[in-house]
Design an enzyme around this catalytic site. Sequence first.
Site: not given
Ligand code: 0O2
Length: 206
Positions: A137, A55
Amino acid sequence: MSNWEVFLSPYKQAVEELKVKLKGLREQYQRSSQHTPIEFVTARVKPITSILDKAKRKNMSLDRLEEMQDIAGVRIVCQFVTDIDTIVALVHARKDFKVIEERDYIKEKKESGYRSYHMVVNYSVHTIEGQKDVMVEIQVRTMAMNFWATIEHSLNYKYSGEIPEDIKRRLQRAAEAAFQLDEEMSKIQGEVREAQQILSQQRGST
Ligand code: 0O2
């Protein structure tokens, strides 16, 4: 946020229900001796600290947390890249999920090397207060993509998002190797499926 438990409760319910439904699909495929496009399913509700971090990062006010798309997250891991298309079609065909957004990081991989197919769906849970719609998601990826993403996620955590350049380069090479692994496996998937079918029939007859 005054009461996290109340706020997160419909997300917890959604995640539990989706896990049951997706695992149910997997069992149906196994019983029918067809190749199952679902190797395994994991699900989680985002921890409160990660919700707060995100956030802050996205400049999102805490009274608009319902707009965060990945508080509830489900991951479907497949053997082959073509299984991902099967899952995506299955999710679209269902009446209990409404797909509201899709991000194809397989066609268009992220700069980090990340590949996965993301779908954001609206899902209704029924509570004693009535029906509540939450966003979930759904991440769909192969085992090779999942291996890479899991490793990269831990390194990102270790280095607080600032992975050193040499490790980043290695990760990019590893992402390329994971891509090649998926390509090679795709070429022999017919053979692999046949072998798996024979094995599952043998298990069924003993
Ligand atoms: P968690 O819960 O620890 O997995 P953003 O969060 O800004 O990068 P956005 O637009 O909110 O992205 O959504 P996106 O990219 O569709 O989804 C975010 C989630 O996708 C992340 O969750 C990861 O699970 C995965 N993800 C996206 N990019 C990467 C990456 O480069 N490497 C890895 N390992 N995972 C990725 P969170 O928020 O990291 O949390």
